[in-house]
Design an enzyme around this catalytic site. Structure first.
Site, PDB file in Angstrom:
ATOM      1  N   HIS A  59       0.860  -1.185   0.000  1.00 49.32           N
ATOM      2  CA  HIS A  59       0.000   0.000   0.000  1.00 49.32           C
ATOM      3  C   HIS A  59       0.895   1.233   0.000  1.00 49.32           C
ATOM      4  O   HIS A  59       1.554   1.528   0.996  1.00 49.32           O
ATOM      5  CB  HIS A  59      -0.922  -0.002   1.221  1.00 49.32           C
ATOM      6  CG  HIS A  59      -1.856  -1.173   1.253  1.00 49.32           C
ATOM      7  ND1 HIS A  59      -3.088  -1.153   0.628  1.00 49.32           N
ATOM      8  CD2 HIS A  59      -1.735  -2.406   1.803  1.00 49.32           C
ATOM      9  CE1 HIS A  59      -3.687  -2.326   0.808  1.00 49.32           C
ATOM     10  NE2 HIS A  59      -2.880  -3.101   1.515  1.00 49.32           N
ATOM     11  N   LEU A  60       0.922   1.954  -1.113  1.00 48.25           N
ATOM     12  CA  LEU A  60       1.768   3.138  -1.242  1.00 48.25           C
ATOM     13  C   LEU A  60       1.006   4.427  -0.965  1.00 48.25           C
ATOM     14  O   LEU A  60       1.610   5.494  -0.894  1.00 48.25           O
ATOM     15  CB  LEU A  60       2.418   3.186  -2.628  1.00 48.25           C
ATOM     16  CG  LEU A  60       3.425   2.066  -2.908  1.00 48.25           C
ATOM     17  CD1 LEU A  60       3.983   2.187  -4.313  1.00 48.25           C
ATOM     18  CD2 LEU A  60       4.554   2.067  -1.890  1.00 48.25           C
ATOM     19  N   ASN A  91      -6.290   0.965  -3.231  1.00 47.93           N
ATOM     20  CA  ASN A  91      -7.127   1.745  -2.310  1.00 47.93           C
ATOM     21  C   ASN A  91      -6.514   3.110  -2.035  1.00 47.93           C
ATOM     22  O   ASN A  91      -6.062   3.433  -0.946  1.00 47.93           O
ATOM     23  CB  ASN A  91      -7.390   0.967  -1.011  1.00 47.93           C
ATOM     24  CG  ASN A  91      -6.130   0.494  -0.320  1.00 47.93           C
ATOM     25  OD1 ASN A  91      -5.083   0.358  -0.949  1.00 47.93           O
ATOM     26  ND2 ASN A  91      -6.234   0.236   0.964  1.00 47.93           N
ATOM     27  N   HIS A 231      -3.089 -12.479   1.599  1.00 47.76           N
ATOM     28  CA  HIS A 231      -2.804 -12.633   3.040  1.00 47.76           C
ATOM     29  C   HIS A 231      -3.590 -13.746   3.746  1.00 47.76           C
ATOM     30  O   HIS A 231      -4.317 -13.497   4.712  1.00 47.76           O
ATOM     31  CB  HIS A 231      -2.977 -11.308   3.780  1.00 47.76           C
ATOM     32  CG  HIS A 231      -4.180 -10.486   3.398  1.00 47.76           C
ATOM     33  ND1 HIS A 231      -5.453 -10.985   3.322  1.00 47.76           N
ATOM     34  CD2 HIS A 231      -4.274  -9.165   3.097  1.00 47.76           C
ATOM     35  CE1 HIS A 231      -6.284 -10.016   2.977  1.00 47.76           C
ATOM     36  NE2 HIS A 231      -5.596  -8.913   2.842  1.00 47.76           N
ATOM     37  N   ASP A 304       1.984  -6.860   2.616  1.00 55.41           N
ATOM     38  CA  ASP A 304       0.790  -6.093   3.007  1.00 55.41           C
ATOM     39  C   ASP A 304       1.212  -4.837   3.767  1.00 55.41           C
ATOM     40  O   ASP A 304       0.573  -4.440   4.749  1.00 55.41           O
ATOM     41  CB  ASP A 304      -0.185  -6.936   3.825  1.00 55.41           C
ATOM     42  CG  ASP A 304      -1.579  -6.302   3.941  1.00 55.41           C
ATOM     43  OD1 ASP A 304      -1.823  -5.294   3.248  1.00 55.41           O
ATOM     44  OD2 ASP A 304      -2.398  -6.791   4.734  1.00 55.41           O
ATOM     45  N   GLY A 323      -3.580  -2.411  10.114  1.00 61.73           N
ATOM     46  CA  GLY A 323      -2.432  -2.386   9.214  1.00 61.73           C
ATOM     47  C   GLY A 323      -1.110  -2.185   9.904  1.00 61.73           C
ATOM     48  O   GLY A 323      -1.020  -1.593  10.984  1.00 61.73           O
TER      49      GLY A 323
END
Length: 434
Positions: A59-60, A91, A231, A304, A323
């Site tokens: 997730h960047l 997202n 995951h 993740d 997260g």
């Protein structure tokens, strides 16, 4: 132009030492006693040489959530962890559900230069699960998207999921499913079990993951398309994937480093660094996913990596975001959970953290063997090092790591991305060569 490099004495996949000559972004030669006039020499005596790591699940946050991470800071974190390519989850804001957004992400990754950024497209418009996104347009774009996911949200409608699997089959794409039945996890705060009962927190049952995986492997079989399970975290999920593969279904699966090491006992302290989706599970699940990775049922390790600003974690447990950041620590955690336990060797690590992720994501130029003529994507790892993981090890914008204060083996020493050194003796290179 990239530098000419001579890497000396590297242990190739943990085996015998050799020298590696890098010229014009390629591995030009591997042997002993290699030298080149004017070349930069990297002393890699005793370091394990691996093909540059590839993360299929990052997730960047850019565009839209730059307070947590940007493509620049996220790829610097990737380089610090030995990664030369990352797949960026959709997202963002706007959601990466169109050709314009994925091409923007690709361009930002190219400008940063620390790692190849391959966008993942959303399965549905806005990740709302109501209608398919522009899958064909994203596939035909300059970003050449081949992996599609609503990660963070399950594609819970079986008809939408079937249509997505049918659509991507035409261009060799894959649907990466976040397996979480939304009705079975309403209000869930942690793994359902003894600890959740003791703490009085709403439980997240294993069946919420397993039921979606079971449904989707049957849909993939029916359609004849590719499914990837994000995951995976429970013993039952491992059993389902094992059954599906024996049946010949085209399914792959990933496990995160934190699900290989951490258990739901850590939630007892209500430290929101341990709040994650899917949640940390029981010891029995940790042992099962380790076994699944070791025997090939689970194909890859994916981080993740999910950065959040401090205020999203420094609050009461129910209000905290799910997260963990994981790029910088991933190889060290896998070293501890899989190599030190004797379950995997370094050539296996090259497979599950480089070759297989690149293959699943149809990413060329990465995950290739360390041999002459291949792109020079190389990770040099000091397997003899050991130390406490601290905020000084983090190179991204957020610090929500579950490993802070924990002793971990190993240290990523050097990372080379397409012939350019991005991590030098453990330090990020601030100015990359053009």
């Amino acid at each position: 132009m990239t530098e000419t490099l001579v890497i000396t004495g590297a242990r190739m996949l943990g085996a015998d030492g050799a020298d590696i000559l890098v010229e014009d972004g390629l591995i030009a030669e591997i042997g002993t006693g290699i030298s080149r006039e004017g070349a930069r020499v990297i002393d890699a005596d005793g370091l394990v040489a691996l093909p540059g790591l590839v993360d299929l699940h990052t997730h960047l946050r850019e565009p839209g959530y730059e307070a947590s991470e940007t493509i620049l800071t996220g790829t610097r974190a990737a380089a610090a962890g030995g990664f030369t390519a990352v797949f960026a989850m959709p997202n963002t804001s706007p959601v990466a559900d169109s050709a314009g957004v994925v091409e923007q992400e690709l361009a930002l990754g190219e400008a940063a230069g620390y790692a190849t950024v391959q966008p993942i497209g959303a399965v549905t418009v806005g990740q709302k699960g109501e209608r398919l996104a522009e899958l064909g347009a994203m596939a035909a774009s300059r970003a050449r998207v081949r992996v599609f996911s609503d990660d963070g949200f399950c594609v819970s409608d079986p008809l939408i999921m079937r249509r997505a699997l049918e659509y991507v089959k035409s261009f060799g794409g894959v649907i990466a499913q976040h397996a979480q039945d939304p009705r079975l996890t309403e209000g869930a705060q942690m793994n359902e079990g003894v600890v959740s009962a003791e703490l009085g927190l709403a439980g997240w049952p294993a069946v919420a993951e397993e039921s979606i995986i079971a449904r989707d492997v049957l849909l993939a079989e029916h359609v004849g398309s590719r499914l990837h399970v994000c995951h995976l975290s429970t013993a039952g999920s491992v059993d389902i994937i094992r059954w599906a593969k024996k049946r010949g279904i085209d399914v792959t699966a990933e496990v995160t480093p934190h699900h290989l090491l951490l258990t739901d006992d850590l939630v007892r302290g209500y430290d929101a660094r341990y709040k994650v989706n899917p949640p940390l599970r029981r010891t029995e699940d940790v042992l099962a996913v380790r076994e699944g990775l070791a025997d090939g049922t689970i194909d890859i390790v994916a981080t993740d990596h999910a950065p959040h600003p401090a205020e999203s974690k420094a609050c009461e447990w129910p209000a905290a975001a799910n997260g963990m950041v994981g790029l910088e620590s991933a190889l060290r955690v896998v070293h501890q959970s899989m190599v030190e336990t004797g379950l995997l060797e370094w050539h296996d690590i090259a497979r599950v953290m480089s070759a297989a992720p690149a293959r699943i994501g149809s990413l060329t130029g990465h995950g290739t063997p360390l041999e002459a003529g291949r792109p020079a994507n190389i990770t040099l790892y000091d397997a003899q090092a050991r130390g406490t993981f601290t905020t000084a090890d983090l190179r991204g914008r957020s610090e929500n790591s579950p490993y802070l204060g924990r002793e971990l083996p190993g240290r990523v020493a050097w990372t080379v991305h397409n012939g350019t050194v991005t991590l030098e003796a453990g330090d990020i290179v601030e100015e990359l060569s053009a």
